[in-house]
Design a protein around this motif. Structure first.
Motif: not given
Lengths: 313, 243
Positions: B110-120
């Protein structure tokens, strides 16, 4: 079938032979004896192949007990007192451990590792041709980790050689600086390369079968201290981010991402491995051709152990 | 001339019993292809005295017996092989690796997805879309470095490495992806877990994946993970061999 039971052992006690080869490409370290010369000497005395598995015993006091018959054993390597009851057991000489007898090895006084070889075939199953313990990988036979109290090792035909009464003059390790070949990333160090070879280094107590940490002057990398990982060998001297060296030992990672200033030559690896924490040593640079002559001389020394055995009356 | 002949590799001694043939200092695809090509050529040449080779991103480490073979002699043999070794693509087998993403299996999804502004889900899609090439195995048994991560999800390593990550961890670090077999420390981001064991001592083969093989990931759910995990424990190869 005779057996040897571990009563107490330090963390650096495990079954080792000459190591496991052919799987470094998959990330599996070779492991094997830290001091091949002493392992070979112990094996030669009891009539085993020089590279046979034996017990590598760390510097801490260790106690073992024989079961089910006599075991003909020999001890080589670190200088320490060994005794059965009140009897002192000499190093570099075979002796019998009878059923129920306890062998006590006091803490090492000089050197780090002792090798206890037992006449007869250690029962177990080789993986990639080796019994050597690699605790991280969960490999080794018959116990896939360091030996602990209660472990039993069994030996086939151990009694057949009970009459052995042999000794040898301890093989002589070289002296002086630990010899190295420069590289493969020697060029990354500029002026610090001279500092490395000019300075005394101390072995840190934070050392194990994976790596020996060294303490001394802070070295600087000409470029980045992170490199794209490449392969490592026994004795690779990598300089990590804090400017201090770590020498990669038998349970090393097969690849690493720190620049390697030099590599300890194979003939001096065992002598380096036997150097105790807080002891001071120096490094010296020799060329590859000389290092390979030394490798041949070391091989000849290993095989001269067989000729140096005396049969005692 | 082909591209591989443009820059001669350096041959560097690593003590008296090994040498490295270094094609570059970075992680360029071209270097890795040349490493793998030389690795294969060396295997076919079966030079007496060479015991094993370790391919990495940028170099081939060759272990040899100095009693049989001198440094300059082996260097000459390797230089000759370099002229013959042609880099080729798609040299290995192709494995489909089941992965359960996120939750307790992939703490950082989730944090990696958030960092890239995309959904999991989009992160999972981008992570499982490529066919990765196994650039090298190293450090610990079965740890596979994978080339081919979608650059839009490249993520700098964690500032604090975790001291322990589970066996079978699927992770990304910088521009790299990895499949980790054993439990161990890691500073990479954990996206999921696979029941596949790339290293299993009691199984034949002990090692599943070779450098030069290719890998694709397939999303599975937790129940399927548990089922495959039990099979893998018994020694089954739960990766699917596609080619």
């Amino acid at each position: 079938m005779s057996a040897l039971e571990i009563i107490t052992a330090g963390p650096l006690t495990s079954v080792q032979d000459f190591g496991r080869f052919g799987a470094q490409r998959y990330g599996l370290a070779p492991s094997g004896a830290m001091d091949r010369l002493s392992l070979a000497a112990a094996n030669a005395l009891v009539g085993n192949p020089l590279s046979a598995p034996a017990i590598e015993i760390g510097p801490i006091k260790t106690v073992l007990k024989a079961h089910g018959g006599s075991l003909c054993v020999a001890l080589a390597g670190a200088l320490r007192f060994a005794h059965r009851g009140d009897d002192l057991c000499p190093l570099y000489r075979t002796f019998l451990l009878r059923d129920g007898e306890v062998l006590t090895l006091d803490a090492a006084r000089k050197g780090v590792f002792s090798y206890l070889a037992i006449a007869g075939a250690l029962q177990g199953e080789a993986v990639f041709g080796s019994f050597s313990v690699n605790a991280r990988a969960g490999l080794g036979s018959p116990v896939p980790r360091s030996l602990q109290s209660g472990n039993r090792l069994e030996f086939e035909n151990a009694e057949a050689s009970r009459e052995l009464s042999r000794s040898m003059v301890p093989p002589v390790f070289g002296e002086g600086a630990i010899r190295t070949v420069a590289g493969p990333q020697f060029d990354e160090f500029g002026a610090s390369a001279k500092t490395f070879f000019d300075s005394p280094w101390q072995i840190s107590p934070a050392s194990d079968r994976m790596g020996y940490r060294l303490e001394g002057p802070r070295l600087t990398h000409a470029g980045n201290f992170n490199i794209v990982s490449d392969g490592t060998v026994d004795g690779s001297i990598q300089i990590v981010g804090n400017g201090q060296p770590i020498v990669l030992m038998k349970d090393r990672g097969t690849t690493g991402g720190y620049p390697k200033i030099a590599t300890i030559i194979s003939a001096d690896f065992g002598r380096f491995a036997q150097t105790r924490p807080r002891h001071t040593l120096r490094f010296e640079m020799i060329d590859v051709t000389t290092a390979q002559q030394e490798a041949r001389a070391f091989h000849a020394l290993l095989h001269s152990l067989l000729e140096s055995i005396r049969t005692d009356a | 001339m082909t591209a591989h002949a443009t820059r001669p590799p350096r041959i560097l001694p690593c003590g008296d019993s090994a040498l490295a043939v270094e094609f570059g200092t970075g992680m360029e695809v071209e270097s890795n292809r040349r490493v793998l090509a030389l690795d294969r050529a060396l295997k076919q040449a079966a030079i007496t005295g060479v015991s094993e080779a370790v391919p990495t991103y940028r170099s081939l480490l060759v272990h040899y017996d100095p009693l049989t073979l001198g440094f300059s002699e082996l260097s000459d043999r390797l230089s000759a092989l370099l002229d013959e070794a042609q880099p080729v693509e798609g040299i290995g087998r192709h494995w489909r690796i089941p992965v359960v993403y996120g939750g307790a299996f992939g703490l950082d999804l989730e944090t990696v997805a958030a960092a890239h502004g995309i959904t999991p889900d989009e992160l999972i899609r981008r992570h499982s879309a490529p066919r990765y090439e196994v650039a090298m195995l190293g450090f610990t048994p079965g740890f596979s470095y994978l080339r081919g991560l979608d650059p839009t999800i490249a993520t700098p390593r964690r500032s604090e490495p975790r001291l322990e990550t589970p066996a079978g961890t699927i992770s990304i670090g910088g521009a790299q992806a990895a499949l980790q077999c054993l439990a161990g420390p890691s500073g990479w981001h954990l996206l999921g877990r696979t029941p596949v064991r790339t290293f299993q001592p009691q199984r034949d083969p002990v090692f599943l994946i070779e450098p030069g093989d290719t890998v694709t990931f397939m999303q599975i759910d937790a129940a399927e993970f548990e089922r495959l995990e039990r099979m893998a424990e018994r020694g089954d190869i739960v990766a699917e061999k596609l080619a």
